[in-house]
Design a protein around this motif. Sequence first.
Motif, PDB file in Angstrom:
ATOM      1  N   CYS A 208      -4.595   3.182  -3.812  1.00  0.00           N
ATOM      2  CA  CYS A 208      -3.501   2.286  -3.442  1.00  0.00           C
ATOM      3  C   CYS A 208      -2.666   2.953  -2.361  1.00  0.00           C
ATOM      4  O   CYS A 208      -2.648   4.167  -2.242  1.00  0.00           O
TER       5      CYS A 208
ATOM      6  N   ARG B 116       2.407  -0.855   1.527  1.00  0.00           N
ATOM      7  CA  ARG B 116       2.187  -1.971   2.452  1.00  0.00           C
ATOM      8  C   ARG B 116       2.641  -1.611   3.867  1.00  0.00           C
ATOM      9  O   ARG B 116       1.987  -1.957   4.848  1.00  0.00           O
TER      10      ARG B 116
ATOM     11  N   LEU C 181      -0.071   0.246   5.614  1.00  0.00           N
ATOM     12  CA  LEU C 181      -1.191  -0.627   5.957  1.00  0.00           C
ATOM     13  C   LEU C 181      -0.864  -1.501   7.160  1.00  0.00           C
ATOM     14  O   LEU C 181      -1.737  -1.794   7.981  1.00  0.00           O
ATOM     15  N   GLU C 182       0.388  -1.902   7.269  1.00  0.00           N
ATOM     16  CA  GLU C 182       0.785  -2.757   8.387  1.00  0.00           C
ATOM     17  C   GLU C 182       1.037  -1.970   9.669  1.00  0.00           C
ATOM     18  O   GLU C 182       0.692  -2.422  10.753  1.00  0.00           O
TER      19      GLU C 182
END
Length: 50
Positions: free
Chosen positions: A12, A15, A18-19
């Motif tokens: 995991c 976010r 990841l962006e």
Amino acid sequence: MREHETLWAVSCQARAFLESGHLSDGLARNGPVVVPRPVRSHGWPGLVGR
């Protein structure tokens, strides 16, 4: 996710990382979560340990 015979290893990440792709947005020291796979008996899914 990596699938093995007896377990799943799920990674995991934040976010924001990841962006953006910036390392400073990532989660430090974050290892995978290991999830044991259910045991199949007689080829029937759902019969755990029978």
